[in-house]
Design a protein around this motif. Structure first.
Motif, PDB file in Angstrom:
ATOM      1  N   ALA A  34       0.761  -1.246   0.066  1.00 31.56           N
ATOM      2  CA  ALA A  34      -0.025  -0.016   0.027  1.00 31.56           C
ATOM      3  C   ALA A  34       0.919   1.276  -0.010  1.00 31.56           C
ATOM      4  O   ALA A  34       0.649   2.389  -0.430  1.00 31.56           O
ATOM      5  N   ASP A  35       1.952   1.247   0.498  1.00 31.84           N
ATOM      6  CA  ASP A  35       2.734   2.254   0.719  1.00 31.84           C
ATOM      7  C   ASP A  35       3.715   2.325  -0.349  1.00 31.84           C
ATOM      8  O   ASP A  35       4.617   3.463  -0.477  1.00 31.84           O
ATOM      9  N   VAL A  36       3.561   1.702  -1.462  1.00 31.67           N
ATOM     10  CA  VAL A  36       4.584   1.749  -2.776  1.00 31.67           C
ATOM     11  C   VAL A  36       3.972   2.512  -3.777  1.00 31.67           C
ATOM     12  O   VAL A  36       2.797   2.806  -3.946  1.00 31.67           O
ATOM     13  N   ASP A  37       4.789   3.531  -3.893  1.00 34.10           N
ATOM     14  CA  ASP A  37       4.230   4.643  -4.966  1.00 34.10           C
ATOM     15  C   ASP A  37       4.092   4.327  -6.227  1.00 34.10           C
ATOM     16  O   ASP A  37       5.057   3.545  -6.970  1.00 34.10           O
ATOM     17  N   ALA A  38       2.834   4.113  -7.094  1.00 33.30           N
ATOM     18  CA  ALA A  38       2.837   3.463  -8.546  1.00 33.30           C
ATOM     19  C   ALA A  38       3.536   4.093  -9.287  1.00 33.30           C
ATOM     20  O   ALA A  38       4.187   3.504 -10.362  1.00 33.30           O
ATOM     21  N   ASP A  39       4.129   5.479  -9.207  1.00 38.60           N
ATOM     22  CA  ASP A  39       4.996   6.064 -10.145  1.00 38.60           C
ATOM     23  C   ASP A  39       6.448   5.591 -10.246  1.00 38.60           C
ATOM     24  O   ASP A  39       7.411   5.621 -10.945  1.00 38.60           O
ATOM     25  N   GLU A  40       6.762   4.720  -8.616  1.00 33.91           N
ATOM     26  CA  GLU A  40       8.221   3.936  -8.606  1.00 33.91           C
ATOM     27  C   GLU A  40       8.153   2.792  -9.311  1.00 33.91           C
ATOM     28  O   GLU A  40       9.353   2.274  -9.514  1.00 33.91           O
ATOM     29  N   GLY A  41       6.984   2.311  -9.558  1.00 36.00           N
ATOM     30  CA  GLY A  41       6.979   1.057 -10.135  1.00 36.00           C
ATOM     31  C   GLY A  41       7.783  -0.142  -9.605  1.00 36.00           C
ATOM     32  O   GLY A  41       7.606  -0.338  -8.352  1.00 36.00           O
ATOM     33  N   LEU A  42       8.803  -0.699 -10.251  1.00 37.48           N
ATOM     34  CA  LEU A  42       9.654  -1.704  -9.919  1.00 37.48           C
ATOM     35  C   LEU A  42      11.064  -1.200  -9.898  1.00 37.48           C
ATOM     36  O   LEU A  42      12.006  -1.997 -10.219  1.00 37.48           O
ATOM     37  N   GLU A  43      11.173   0.061  -9.179  1.00 35.11           N
ATOM     38  CA  GLU A  43      12.537   0.653  -8.975  1.00 35.11           C
ATOM     39  C   GLU A  43      13.357   0.226  -8.124  1.00 35.11           C
ATOM     40  O   GLU A  43      14.720   0.296  -8.111  1.00 35.11           O
ATOM     41  N   THR A  44      12.789  -0.373  -6.855  1.00 40.69           N
ATOM     42  CA  THR A  44      13.646  -0.702  -5.673  1.00 40.69           C
ATOM     43  C   THR A  44      13.148  -2.325  -5.183  1.00 40.69           C
ATOM     44  O   THR A  44      12.035  -2.620  -5.458  1.00 40.69           O
ATOM     45  N   ALA A  45      14.204  -2.940  -4.511  1.00 44.59           N
ATOM     46  CA  ALA A  45      14.085  -4.493  -4.124  1.00 44.59           C
ATOM     47  C   ALA A  45      12.717  -4.209  -3.265  1.00 44.59           C
ATOM     48  O   ALA A  45      12.159  -5.212  -2.992  1.00 44.59           O
ATOM     49  N   ASN A  47      10.197  -2.093  -2.908  1.00 44.88           N
ATOM     50  CA  ASN A  47       8.798  -2.136  -3.536  1.00 44.88           C
ATOM     51  C   ASN A  47       8.527  -3.438  -4.494  1.00 44.88           C
ATOM     52  O   ASN A  47       7.252  -3.895  -4.269  1.00 44.88           O
ATOM     53  N   PHE A  48       9.720  -4.043  -4.750  1.00 42.23           N
ATOM     54  CA  PHE A  48       9.373  -5.448  -5.495  1.00 42.23           C
ATOM     55  C   PHE A  48       8.756  -6.491  -4.597  1.00 42.23           C
ATOM     56  O   PHE A  48       8.066  -7.110  -5.007  1.00 42.23           O
ATOM     57  N   LEU A  49       9.499  -6.553  -3.560  1.00 42.93           N
ATOM     58  CA  LEU A  49       9.196  -7.309  -2.334  1.00 42.93           C
ATOM     59  C   LEU A  49       7.775  -7.240  -2.027  1.00 42.93           C
ATOM     60  O   LEU A  49       6.756  -8.129  -1.657  1.00 42.93           O
ATOM     61  N   GLU A  50       7.334  -5.960  -1.837  1.00 42.45           N
ATOM     62  CA  GLU A  50       5.966  -5.652  -1.066  1.00 42.45           C
ATOM     63  C   GLU A  50       5.018  -5.975  -2.259  1.00 42.45           C
ATOM     64  O   GLU A  50       3.975  -6.378  -1.589  1.00 42.45           O
ATOM     65  N   ALA A  51       5.102  -5.367  -3.213  1.00 42.85           N
ATOM     66  CA  ALA A  51       4.143  -5.411  -4.201  1.00 42.85           C
ATOM     67  C   ALA A  51       3.937  -6.644  -4.863  1.00 42.85           C
ATOM     68  O   ALA A  51       2.691  -7.077  -5.505  1.00 42.85           O
ATOM     69  N   MET A  52       4.870  -7.549  -4.992  1.00 40.29           N
ATOM     70  CA  MET A  52       4.917  -8.870  -5.741  1.00 40.29           C
ATOM     71  C   MET A  52       5.439  -9.957  -5.242  1.00 40.29           C
ATOM     72  O   MET A  52       4.746 -10.727  -5.213  1.00 40.29           O
ATOM     73  N   VAL A  53       6.682 -10.106  -4.496  1.00 42.42           N
ATOM     74  CA  VAL A  53       7.202 -11.195  -4.078  1.00 42.42           C
ATOM     75  C   VAL A  53       6.342 -11.938  -3.007  1.00 42.42           C
ATOM     76  O   VAL A  53       5.993 -12.814  -2.850  1.00 42.42           O
ATOM     77  N   ILE A  54       6.106 -10.988  -1.978  1.00 39.20           N
ATOM     78  CA  ILE A  54       5.239 -11.492  -0.569  1.00 39.20           C
ATOM     79  C   ILE A  54       4.081 -11.975  -1.231  1.00 39.20           C
ATOM     80  O   ILE A  54       3.525 -12.946  -0.620  1.00 39.20           O
ATOM     81  N   PRO A  55       3.009 -11.192  -2.000  1.00 37.48           N
ATOM     82  CA  PRO A  55       1.782 -11.847  -2.166  1.00 37.48           C
ATOM     83  C   PRO A  55       1.960 -13.138  -2.811  1.00 37.48           C
ATOM     84  O   PRO A  55       1.027 -14.045  -2.826  1.00 37.48           O
ATOM     85  N   ILE A  56       2.921 -13.200  -3.833  1.00 38.88           N
ATOM     86  CA  ILE A  56       2.921 -14.372  -4.562  1.00 38.88           C
ATOM     87  C   ILE A  56       3.420 -15.479  -3.814  1.00 38.88           C
ATOM     88  O   ILE A  56       3.000 -16.567  -3.596  1.00 38.88           O
ATOM     89  N   ALA A  57       4.337 -15.169  -2.648  1.00 34.35           N
ATOM     90  CA  ALA A  57       4.868 -16.278  -1.834  1.00 34.35           C
ATOM     91  C   ALA A  57       3.601 -16.759  -1.072  1.00 34.35           C
ATOM     92  O   ALA A  57       3.442 -17.842  -0.515  1.00 34.35           O
ATOM     93  N   LEU A 118      13.916 -10.293  -8.437  1.00 33.94           N
ATOM     94  CA  LEU A 118      13.433 -10.653  -9.690  1.00 33.94           C
ATOM     95  C   LEU A 118      13.584 -12.102  -9.957  1.00 33.94           C
ATOM     96  O   LEU A 118      12.765 -12.943 -10.240  1.00 33.94           O
ATOM     97  N   VAL A 119      14.701 -12.532  -9.573  1.00 35.60           N
ATOM     98  CA  VAL A 119      14.974 -13.856  -9.763  1.00 35.60           C
ATOM     99  C   VAL A 119      14.255 -14.882  -8.468  1.00 35.60           C
ATOM    100  O   VAL A 119      13.725 -15.606  -9.170  1.00 35.60           O
ATOM    101  N   VAL A 120      14.118 -14.208  -7.362  1.00 33.87           N
ATOM    102  CA  VAL A 120      13.012 -14.871  -6.370  1.00 33.87           C
ATOM    103  C   VAL A 120      11.826 -14.899  -7.044  1.00 33.87           C
ATOM    104  O   VAL A 120      11.212 -16.023  -6.970  1.00 33.87           O
TER     105      VAL A 120
END
Length: 251
Positions: A34-45, A47-57, A118-120
């Motif tokens: 929720a705290d990930v800025d949409a404009d930042e997209g996938l710029e940092t690890a 953001n990546f973990l919070e928005a994608m990796v953890i939900p997929i896990a 990304l690999v994870v």
């Protein structure tokens, strides 16, 4: 063919499981990230973990739990209906397309933790989605005494349809994505059958997500090479499989 052992699961129950699976990813991604800025997209690890990796896990834990509760692990892992040997061209072509199409230059410009995230992610996605659709879904339809053609069709179409949930973030482009994903699902179905196990389909699956996301992470992200490499590969495989459709199963 009937898969023996374990609990029974009806087709509508499988669809309900798919809806829960998709909800975990979509809702979980919005709550956790929720705290990930949409404009930042996938710029940092982060953001990546919070928005994608953890939900997929989390969805992975759900799918593993379902497979365990059903008692279907032997049927999910082992594939009794092998194809002719020439079908190995399917996973080989997909892996080659991923190797050629990956935005290696963009990845080299990113921080190591972002690339590692990304690999994870692609490893978890390959594991989870194969277990759900080429695992639980495939076994569900086979236990219904359907023809193998219908098993392949239904499991692939549902695999594509679940990606329509991405419309919440990407809009109408999710429709085209769902169509492409459905066809990719059929390629992964053939990969499972050729290999005799679900394990090969997992890294092949992950490689397709890797090539797509490799050009989308980081500040200097470039256009995805998907249309340049993967699309022609898919079209070529579609033509080949259509022309040799009667030679997929062993004689």
């Amino acid at each position: 063919m009937r898969a023996e052992g374990g609990r029974n699961l009806r087709w509508w129950q499988f669809l309900l499981l798919v809806l829960v699976y998709a909800a975990i990813i979509q809702i979980g991604g919005r709550v956790i990230g929720a705290d990930v800025d949409a404009d930042e997209g996938l710029e940092t690890a982060g953001n990546f973990l919070e928005a994608m990796v953890i939900p997929i896990a989390l969805s992975s834990v759900f799918v593993v739990g379902i497979a365990t509760w059903l008692g279907w692990w032997p049927q999910i892992i082992h594939e009794p209906l092998r194809t002719q040997r020439w079908v190995r061209i399917v996973p080989a072509a997909l892996l080659l397309a991923a190797a050629v199409g990956t935005s290696w230059g963009n990845l080299l410009d990113q921080k190591a933790d972002l690339v590692l995230a990304l690999v994870v992610l692609v490893c978890i996605v390959g594991l989870t989605e194969e277990l759900m659709f080429r695992g639980v879904g495939l076994v569900t339809f086979r236990r219904m005494h359907l023809t193998e053609g219908k098993v392949a069709l239904y499991s692939s179409v549902i695999f594509g349809a679940v990606h329509l949930s991405n419309a919440l973030a990407t809009g109408s482009s999710a429709i085209a994505q769902a169509i492409v994903v459905s066809f990719t699902g059929y390629m992964l179905y053939l990969t499972r059958r050729w290999a005799g196990t679900i394990w090969l389909a997992m890294p092949v699956h992950g490689s397709q997500d890797f090539v797509i996301l490799s050009g989308q992470i980081g500040v200097d992200a470039e256009a995805s090479p998907l249309a340049i490499v993967l699309f022609p590969t898919m079209i070529g495989l579609a033509i080949l499989l259509y022309r040799r459709r009667h030679r997929i199963d062993p004689e």
